[in-house]
Design an enzyme around this catalytic site. Structure first.
Site, short mmCIF file in Angstrom:
data_model
loop_
_atom_site.label_atom_id
_atom_site.label_comp_id
_atom_site.label_asym_id
_atom_site.label_seq_id
_atom_site.Cartn_x
_atom_site.Cartn_y
_atom_site.Cartn_z
N GLU A 81 -8.46 -0.62 -0.04
CA GLU A 81 -7.67 -0.85 1.18
C GLU A 81 -6.29 -0.17 1.14
O GLU A 81 -5.88 0.42 2.13
CB GLU A 81 -7.49 -2.35 1.44
CG GLU A 81 -8.77 -3.11 1.78
CD GLU A 81 -9.37 -2.76 3.15
OE1 GLU A 81 -8.80 -1.92 3.89
OE2 GLU A 81 -10.43 -3.33 3.48
N HIS A 128 -9.67 1.00 12.15
CA HIS A 128 -9.48 0.88 10.70
C HIS A 128 -10.76 1.24 9.95
O HIS A 128 -10.74 2.02 8.99
CB HIS A 128 -9.03 -0.55 10.35
CG HIS A 128 -9.17 -0.88 8.90
ND1 HIS A 128 -8.34 -0.34 7.94
CD2 HIS A 128 -10.04 -1.69 8.23
CE1 HIS A 128 -8.70 -0.80 6.75
NE2 HIS A 128 -9.72 -1.63 6.90
N HIS A 180 -12.12 3.77 6.50
CA HIS A 180 -13.16 3.62 5.47
C HIS A 180 -14.23 4.70 5.46
O HIS A 180 -14.74 5.05 4.41
CB HIS A 180 -13.86 2.27 5.63
CG HIS A 180 -13.04 1.10 5.16
ND1 HIS A 180 -12.76 0.87 3.84
CD2 HIS A 180 -12.43 0.10 5.84
CE1 HIS A 180 -12.02 -0.23 3.71
NE2 HIS A 180 -11.80 -0.72 4.93
N SER A 185 -5.58 4.29 8.33
CA SER A 185 -5.85 3.86 9.71
C SER A 185 -4.60 3.28 10.34
O SER A 185 -4.61 2.82 11.47
CB SER A 185 -6.94 2.78 9.72
OG SER A 185 -6.49 1.63 9.06
#
Ligand SMILES: C[C@H](O)[C@H](O)[C@H]1CNc2nc(N)[nH]c(=O)c2N1
Ligand SMILES: N[C@@H](Cc1ccc(O)cc1)C(=O)O
Ligand SMILES: [Fe+2]
Length: 534
Positions: free
Chosen positions: A407, A362, A367, A426
C-alpha cells in the site's frame, strides 16, 4: 420473549463458528489499524462474555431431567446446582442454547469430543464408557495418555455421537462423578489446530467478503461524501453489485457518470505527470502496456472485467468486485488464489488527491500495474497463502507489513527513492507528501515494520524504504517463513485448490511433479547450448 432473544443470541454464537472471519471464530478485525483491532477484539470478547454468563445462569436453573438416573459414583443428585456447572465451556453454552431452541433441536444428533481427567485410571474409564452407553451414545474414537501433572491420573479424549440433550445430561452426570477430576466438551472442529477453516477454493471466497464499516460515507462524518446524498446513493447502488456477486459471474459493467470519469481523468493525468520521476520501474513498464492496450486512458474509467482479463493474460490474477473496505483476513485470503477483491465505486469529486477508503481509482491506478508484474504477483499470492489459517496476531502483522509495502512502500532505484505502494500511486497528494521532506523515512525491516501502528485517514507520517524492490520481497519471504503456523500450504494450479501439505504421499507426488519440470528446464538449457540453436 426471553427464549426468542436467547435463540437469536445463540444463532449469533453459532454464526461465530461458520464461515471465514467472524463466523469462524476469528474476531472481526478493523483492519490492521492496531488500536481499532484491539478495540474490536475487546468488544467481541465482552459480547461473548455476556452471552456466556447469561447462558450459564440459565443452564444452572433449568437442569437435567431428574428422571434419568446418573452415574452411581455421583456425589450429587441431578437438578442440584453443582459448583462445576458455573464453569461451562463456550461449547457447552452453545450446546445448551441449541437445546433451548426446541424439541427438534434437542433430539438432533451431535458429534462432539470430551476431554476427561480420570482419577482412578482405567477403572474410571470403564465407568465413563458405561455412562455413555446408558445415554445411548456412540463412542467413535478413544485415546488415553498419562496425565501430565500426576502419576496415577489419565487423560482421555473421547469422541461421541449422541443427541444434544443426552450429551448435555452426560456431561452433567460425569461432572458429578468423584472419579473424574474434570470434564470438558470441545467442539469437533476445535480438536486439531492443524485444521482450521479457511477458503480452499476460489468459490469459497463468496464467504470471505466481510466489510469494515468504519469509513463508509453514511457513518463517518469525516468522509468526503458524508454530506452528499446523491454520492451516497450512487455508492450504495454500486456496492449492491458486489453484494450480489458470486464466484463464476462476469463482473457487471458499470456505466460511469461524466463526473466520475472526470475525477478519474484528473487523478490519471496527474499520476501520468509524476510517474516518470517518482514511480518504480516495474510500475511504469506495465502502465505503458495498459496505455498501449487502450485500457488506461484519461477519458474513462476502465471496467473491472477488462482489467481482470488483462491481468489473467499476464499473471493469472483476476478481480472480483468488493462492496467496500474488507477485513484484512478476507482480503488477504483472496490473494492466495490470485484474486484481488476490488471496489468499483469512485471517490468523491472534491478529493481526487486522496480518499480515506479504497475506491476503484485506487485499485486500478494503484494496484493493477504491479499485479500484472509476474514477480510481484507471486509475492502477493505468497502473502495470501501465509494468511490462510493464521492467528489473529499474525494477520495483524501480515496486514501491517502489507500496509507499509504493497500500500505505501517506497524503494530505492539506483540510489533514488521511488514509490511502489498503491496508496501513493493512486493519491497524488500523498505521493508528493511521501517524497517531500515532511515524513520520516525508515529502512524496511519486516519484523519491526510489522508492529508499527498506523492510521489511514490522513497522509502517513512514516514510510519504510526498501533497499530495492527485490530486497523487499526477499526480506518479506524470510520473515514469513518464520511464522508460527503449524502447517504449510500450497496452491495447486491444476485444481485451483489450496492444499495443506501434511502427508508424505502429497509431498511425494509434488516432488515428482517438480522433478519433471526441472527436467524440462534443464533440457531447455541443454538445447540452447547446442551450436545448432543459434
Ligand atoms: C490487508 C490490508 O489490511 C489492506 O489494507 C486491505 C484491507 N482491505 C481492503 N479492501 C479493499 N476492498 N481493497 C483494499 O485494497 C484493501 N486493502
Ligand atoms: N488513500 C488512498 C485510498 C485508500 C484508502 C484506504 C486504504 O486502506 C487504502 C487505500 C487513495 O487516496 O487513493
Ligand atoms: Fe489498496
Amino acid at each position: 420473549m426471553a427464549a426468542v432473544a436467547a435463540a437469536q443470541k445463540n444463532r449469533e454464537m453459532f454464526a461465530i463458528k461458520k464461515s471465514y472471519s467472524i463466523e469462524n471464530g476469528y474476531p472481526a478485525r478493523r483492519r490492521s489499524l492496531v488500536d481499532d483491532a484491539r478495540f474490536e477484539t475487546l468488544v467481541v470478547k465482552q459480547t461473548k462474555q455476556t452471552v456466556l454468563d447469561e447462558a450459564r445462569l440459565r443452564a444452572n436453573d433449568s437442569s437435567v431431567d431428574p428422571e434419568i438416573e446418573i452415574d452411581e459414583t455421583s456425589t450429587q443428585k441431578s437438578g442440584e446446582i453443582s459448583e462445576q456447572d458455573t464453569g461451562l465451556t463456550e461449547e457447552e453454552v452453545v450446546l445448551s442454547n441449541a437445546i433451548a431452541e426446541g424439541p427438534e433441536a434437542e433430539k438432533a444428533l451431535q458429534r462432539a469430543a470430551l476431554i476427561l481427567r480420570l482419577r482412578e485410571g482405567m477403572n474410571s474409564l470403564s465407568r465413563v464408557l458405561k455412562s455413555i452407553e446408558k445415554y445411548q451414545g456412540l463412542v467413535c474414537h478413544l485415546e488415553t495418555r498419562p496425565s501430565q501433572n500426576d502419576n496415577n491420573q489419565l487423560d482421555a479424549l473421547i469422541k461421541v455421537e449422541m443427541t444434544r440433550i443426552t450429551l448435555l445430561q452426560l456431561i452433567k452426570s460425569l461432572r458429578q462423578s468423584s472419579s473424574l477430576e474434570h470434564v470438558t466438551l470441545i467442539g469437533e472442529d476445535n480438536i486439531s489446530a492443524k485444521n482450521p477453516w479457511f477458503p480452499r477454493h476460489a468459490s469459497d471466497l463468496d464467504n470471505c467478503n466481510h466489510l469494515m464499516t468504519k469509513y463508509e460515507p453514511d457513518l463517518d462524518m469525516n468522509h468526503p461524501g458524508f454530506a452528499d446524498k446523491e454520492y451516497r446513493a450512487r455508492r450504495k447502488e454500486i456496492a449492491e453489485i458486489a453484494f450480489a456477486y458470486k464466484y463464476g459471474d462476469a463482473i457487471p459493467f458499470i456505466e460511469y457518470t461524466e463526473t466520475e470519469n472526470k475525477t478519474w481523468g484528473a487523478v490519471f493525468n496527474t499520476v501520468l505527470d509524476l510517474m516518470p520521476k517518482h514511480a518504480c520501474a516495474e510500475y511504469c513498464r506495465v502502465f505503458k502496456l495498459l496505455q498501449e492496450e487502450g485500457i488506461f486512458t484519461a477519458d474513462h474509467i476502465p471496467q473491472l472485467e477488462e482489467m481482470s482479463n488483462f491481468l489473467k493474460r499476464h499473471t493469472g490474477f483476476s478481480l472480483r468486485p468488493a462492496a467496500g473496505l474488507l477485513t484484512a483476513r478476507d482480503f488477504l485470503a483472496s490473494l492466495a488464489f490470485r484474486i484481488f477483491q476490488s471496489t468499483q465505486y469512485v471517490r468523491h469529486k472534491n478529493t481526487p488527491y486522496h480518499t480515506p477508503e479504497p475506491d476503484c481509482i485506487h485499485e486500478l491506478l494503484g494496484h493493477m500495474p504491479l499485479l500484472a508484474d509476474p514477480s510481484f504477483a507471486q509475492f502477493s499470492q505468497e502473502i495470501g497463502l501465509a494468511s490462510l489459517g493464521a492467528s489473529d496476531s499474525e494477520i495483524e502483522k501480515l496486514s501491517t507489513v502489507y500496509w507499509f509495502t504493497v500500500e505505501f512502500g517506497l524503494c530505492k532505484e539506483s540510489g533514488v527513492v521511488k514509490a511502489y505502494g498503491a496508496g501513493l500511486l493512486s493519491a497524488y497528494g500523498e505521493l508528493l507528501h511521501a517524497l517531500s521532506d515532511k515524513p520520516e523515512l525508515r529502512p524496511f525491516e519486516p519484523a519491526v515494520t510489522a508492529i508499527q501502528p498506523y492510521q489511514d485517514q490522513e497522509y502517513q507520517p512514516i514510510y519504510y524504504v526498501a533497499e530495492s524492490f527485490d530486497d523487499m520481497k526477499d526480506k518479506f519471504r524470510r520473515w514469513v517463513s518464520a511464522m508460527s503456523r503449524p502447517f504449510e500450504v500450497r496452491f495447486n494450479p491444476h485444481t485451483g485448490r489450496v492444499e495443506v501439505l501434511d502427508s508424505v504421499e502429497k509431498l511425494e507426488s509434488l516432488v515428482h511433479q517438480l522433478n519433471t519440470e526441472v527436467l524440462h528446464l534443464s533440457n531447455a538449457i541443454n538445447k540452447m547450448k547446442l551450436p545448432s540453436y543459434q
